[in-house]
Design a protein around this motif. Structure first.
Motif, short mmCIF file in Angstrom:
data_model
loop_
_atom_site.label_atom_id
_atom_site.label_comp_id
_atom_site.label_asym_id
_atom_site.label_seq_id
_atom_site.Cartn_x
_atom_site.Cartn_y
_atom_site.Cartn_z
N LYS A 100 12.95 16.87 -8.46
CA LYS A 100 12.00 15.70 -8.90
C LYS A 100 10.66 15.72 -8.26
CE LYS A 100 11.49 10.72 -9.74
NZ LYS A 100 12.16 9.36 -9.78
N ALA A 101 9.39 15.76 -8.75
CA ALA A 101 8.10 15.91 -8.57
C ALA A 101 7.65 14.78 -7.63
CB ALA A 101 7.22 16.04 -9.74
N THR A 102 7.19 15.18 -6.46
CA THR A 102 6.87 14.08 -5.49
C THR A 102 5.74 13.03 -6.34
OG1 THR A 102 5.23 15.61 -4.32
CG2 THR A 102 7.55 15.39 -3.39
N SER A 103 4.81 13.77 -7.05
CA SER A 103 3.79 12.84 -7.69
C SER A 103 4.19 11.62 -8.42
CB SER A 103 2.89 13.96 -8.61
OG SER A 103 3.93 14.09 -9.71
N THR A 104 5.54 11.61 -8.76
CA THR A 104 6.03 10.42 -9.48
C THR A 104 6.35 9.31 -8.33
OG1 THR A 104 8.36 11.18 -8.86
CG2 THR A 104 7.37 11.65 -10.93
N ILE A 105 6.25 9.50 -7.25
CA ILE A 105 6.32 8.33 -6.10
C ILE A 105 4.76 8.05 -5.49
CG2 ILE A 105 8.52 9.03 -5.41
CD1 ILE A 105 7.58 10.30 -2.93
N ARG A 106 3.84 9.00 -5.98
CA ARG A 106 2.59 8.61 -5.43
C ARG A 106 2.07 7.10 -5.81
NH1 ARG A 106 -2.02 12.34 -7.93
NH2 ARG A 106 -1.38 10.91 -9.71
N PRO A 107 2.15 6.62 -6.91
CA PRO A 107 2.05 5.06 -7.28
C PRO A 107 2.51 4.39 -6.25
CG PRO A 107 2.28 6.42 -9.25
CD PRO A 107 2.76 7.24 -8.29
N PHE A 108 3.54 4.48 -5.95
CA PHE A 108 4.33 3.55 -4.97
C PHE A 108 3.80 3.82 -3.57
CE2 PHE A 108 7.41 4.59 -8.25
CZ PHE A 108 7.71 3.34 -8.67
N ILE A 109 3.51 4.97 -3.21
CA ILE A 109 2.64 5.13 -1.96
C ILE A 109 1.32 4.45 -1.86
CG2 ILE A 109 1.78 6.91 -0.41
CD1 ILE A 109 3.95 8.80 -1.37
N GLU A 110 0.57 4.77 -2.95
CA GLU A 110 -0.87 4.32 -3.10
C GLU A 110 -0.95 2.81 -3.01
OE1 GLU A 110 -2.36 6.11 -6.40
OE2 GLU A 110 -2.88 7.83 -5.41
N ARG A 111 0.44 2.04 -3.92
CA ARG A 111 0.27 0.53 -3.93
C ARG A 111 0.63 0.07 -2.49
NH1 ARG A 111 4.49 -2.94 -4.44
NH2 ARG A 111 4.01 -4.87 -5.67
N SER A 112 1.54 0.66 -1.69
CA SER A 112 2.00 0.25 -0.49
C SER A 112 0.91 0.34 0.61
CB SER A 112 3.32 1.09 0.09
OG SER A 112 4.24 0.73 -0.65
N GLN A 113 0.04 1.39 0.48
CA GLN A 113 -0.91 1.79 1.12
C GLN A 113 -2.12 0.58 1.02
OE1 GLN A 113 -1.87 5.97 0.69
NE2 GLN A 113 -0.87 6.20 2.44
N LYS A 114 -2.15 0.29 -0.34
CA LYS A 114 -3.33 -0.69 -0.47
C LYS A 114 -2.90 -2.09 0.08
CE LYS A 114 -5.81 -2.55 -4.64
NZ LYS A 114 -6.00 -2.39 -6.06
N LYS A 115 -1.75 -2.37 -0.30
CA LYS A 115 -1.29 -3.80 0.08
C LYS A 115 -1.31 -3.99 1.78
CE LYS A 115 1.72 -5.60 -3.27
NZ LYS A 115 2.91 -6.27 -3.59
N ILE A 116 -0.98 -2.83 2.47
CA ILE A 116 -0.97 -2.85 3.79
C ILE A 116 -2.46 -2.99 4.40
CG2 ILE A 116 -0.84 -1.21 5.88
CD1 ILE A 116 1.45 -0.24 4.98
N LEU A 117 -3.42 -2.29 3.87
CA LEU A 117 -4.90 -2.56 4.07
C LEU A 117 -5.31 -3.87 3.92
CD1 LEU A 117 -6.26 1.10 3.07
CD2 LEU A 117 -5.81 0.23 5.36
N GLN A 118 -5.16 -4.34 2.64
CA GLN A 118 -5.56 -5.39 2.09
C GLN A 118 -4.89 -6.75 3.27
OE1 GLN A 118 -4.03 -5.93 -1.74
NE2 GLN A 118 -6.17 -5.15 -2.90
N ARG A 119 -3.70 -6.56 3.22
CA ARG A 119 -3.33 -7.70 4.32
C ARG A 119 -3.60 -7.47 5.72
NH1 ARG A 119 2.89 -8.11 1.65
NH2 ARG A 119 2.21 -9.00 -0.41
N GLY A 120 -4.01 -6.25 5.98
CA GLY A 120 -4.44 -5.90 7.22
C GLY A 120 -5.95 -6.42 7.33
N PHE A 121 -6.63 -6.32 6.32
CA PHE A 121 -8.02 -6.83 6.31
C PHE A 121 -7.92 -8.42 6.30
CE2 PHE A 121 -11.30 -8.93 3.72
CZ PHE A 121 -12.57 -8.57 4.33
N TRP A 122 -6.96 -9.21 5.66
CA TRP A 122 -7.08 -10.63 5.97
C TRP A 122 -6.54 -11.02 7.17
CZ3 TRP A 122 -9.71 -13.25 2.76
CH2 TRP A 122 -10.13 -12.71 1.68
N LEU A 123 -5.60 -10.07 7.93
CA LEU A 123 -5.21 -10.65 8.98
C LEU A 123 -6.27 -10.56 10.00
CD1 LEU A 123 -2.95 -11.22 11.18
CD2 LEU A 123 -2.41 -8.71 11.12
N LEU A 124 -7.17 -9.39 9.97
CA LEU A 124 -8.26 -9.10 10.82
C LEU A 124 -9.39 -10.36 10.52
CD1 LEU A 124 -9.56 -7.00 12.96
CD2 LEU A 124 -10.44 -5.97 11.05
#
Length: 481
Positions: free
Chosen positions: A174-198
């Motif tokens: 299976k191509a790892t590119s198929t999981i890229r949206p999930f990785i980006e979404r998770s990273q985006k949520k972590i950064l957003q919530r990290g920003f609000w926490l900060l």
């Protein structure tokens, strides 16, 4: 730089570094974490399919194997689903099977049948009884072209009790590119919530810094006011270390002020009592002699007068001490100013009548907050001074003015006396300082200091100034309540 700002900057620096480190770790771990999850899924899928196709591979006739035909056609199924907000519109598995020599005998995409895959890690390791997996790029320069391959051994399903041998390998890719949206979404949520926490942490830090700075400023203001000998009470600093520090400073203040105050008081009191004591002693010694009745009566009257002077001095000094040591009003009450001034005028009606002075009151029905007894005594002292320094048959005017812009009221008591000499202007509020009165009666010099302390206690002030046409104007200012 203020300590509150220093603490805030230090707090934010530590918080920022910690947030940067934690967010970096979280963001960096998302990609390998999701890839590990993908690999785990591929392992389960490969093992399941290897078990299902084992009999068909053993028979060797894959072209008529129903299961393999279905596996080849599964990618043609349409799909349109959303997984955690990410849309999936295609099926992405590629499945291929090799024989015991590593030759591809089945490919779901029909592209590599017959090719030798024996050197690829997934097949090579699996044929040797190890875990076989690999990630290979279709474009060597692009990491996004990586495809994950996970293999499972196809075992001979014999029932003769002998060890089962590997007759082939099934790989799920299976191509790892198929999981890229999930990785980006998770990273985006972590950064957003990290920003609000900060941001929330910064708000907490600012609030704490503001509280600390405000408490320290109030304590600093209190200390400066004490240094200037102003009347001020210890502010409410809370039940914490700063509050305890404030209580310690207040206790130290009382002890230091008390010691200095007693020393000054004893010195001045001893000085002021020397004169009446000497006069009493001189008159008493003369009374021992055989004197005419007229002289004896005169010396006896002098003893009584000097004794009364001592009593008056001590009484006024005690009243002054009480108001000087009082830092705030214990129980302020609403006072109608016109009624208060009427009472003060009535208190001194006999003295006014004795000198045939014309007293005029120009009052306004205002209400103030304060201690009625102290204000009555303070205004009485001002009126008493005005009467004492006014010529007979002169006039005294009491006027009340309201200043709306600064929310104060002025009580002016003006007389037509001789005024204050230039040399005494800066001394009139000093304790025991007094000027000679027209009637030659010496005052205690404690009346005006008492007035000043009462004014300060009420948040006001007292000023005495000579008038251009003669006499003195005493201006007693108070805040309106």
């Amino acid at each position: 730089m203020k300590i509150g700002l220093r603490i805030l900057l230090g707090y934010f620096l530590i918080l920022g570094l910690a947030a940067w480190f934690v967010l970096n770790v979280f963001v960096a771990e998302v990609k390998p974490g999701v890839r590990a999850t993908l690999e785990d899924t591929l392992v389960d899928t490969a093992q399941l399919l290897a078990q299902l196709v084992a009999e068909d591979v053993k028979q060797g006739d894959l072209s008529h194997a129903t299961l393999l035909t279905r596996m080849q056609n599964y990618a043609q199924r349409s799909v349109d689903v959303k997984i955690s907000g990410v849309r999936k519109a295609s099926l992405d598995y590629r499945i291929y099977i090799t024989d015991a020599k590593g030759i591809v005998i089945f490919d779901s995409e029909l592209r590599d049948v017959g090719k030798d895959y024996s050197r690829w890690n997934d097949v090579y390791l699996t044929l040797r009884g190890q875990y076989g997996a690999r990630i290979t790029r279709t474009d060597p320069t692009n990491d996004e072209s990586s495809i994950m391959h996970v293999a499972a051994p196809i075992l001979d399903n014999n029932n003769d009790g002998k060890a089962r041998k590997i007759i082939g390998v099934l790989t799920v890719a299976k191509a790892t590119s198929t999981i890229r949206p999930f990785i980006e979404r998770s990273q985006k949520k972590i950064l957003q919530r990290g920003f609000w926490l900060l941001l929330a942490s910064l708000a907490i830090g600012i609030s704490f810094s503001w509280w600390l700075n405000r408490s320290l400023q109030r304590l600093q203001h209190y200390a400066k006011a004490v240094t200037r000998d102003e009347k001020i009470s210890l502010p409410d600093l809370g039940n914490n270390e700063i509050g305890e520090l404030g209580l310690a400073l207040e206790s130290m203040r009382y002890k230091l002020e008390g010691k200095e105050y007693v020393e000054t008081l004893m010195h001045t009191l001893a000085h002021e009592l020397k004169s009446p004591i000497a006069a009493i002693q001189g008159s008493a010694e003369l009374l021992r002699e055989d004197l005419p009745a007229a002289d004896r009566s005169r010396f006896l009257a002098n003893i009584i007068e000097q004794n009364a002077r001592q009593k008056q001095l001590i009484d006024k000094l005690l009243a002054l001490i009480k108001v000087e040591k009082q830092q705030s009003l214990v129980a302020a009450q609403s006072i109608k100013l016109n009624e208060l001034l009427d009472q003060v005028a009535l208190d001194y009606a006999e003295k006014i009548q004795a000198k045939q002075i014309q007293l005029t009151l120009d009052t306004t029905p205002l209400t103030i907050q304060g201690d009625q007894l102290l204000l009555r005594q303070a205004l009485g002292n001002l009126l008493d001074n005005a009467i004492a320094f006014s010529p007979a048959s002169s006039a005294i005017h009491i006027e009340v003015n309201q200043h709306v812009e600064n929310v104060t009221v002025e009580i002016k008591i003006s007389d037509q006396g001789t005024g204050i000499p230039d040399y005494a202007i800066d001394k009139i509020f000093e304790r025991f300082y007094s000027l000679a009165r027209p009637d030659a009666a010496k005052s205690t010099g404690l009346g005006l200091p008492f007035v000043r302390e009462v004014a300060a206690l009420h948040g006001g002030e007292i000023q005495l100034a000579n008038q251009s046409l003669g006499g003195v104007c005493a201006c007693f200012r108070l805040p309106l309540g």
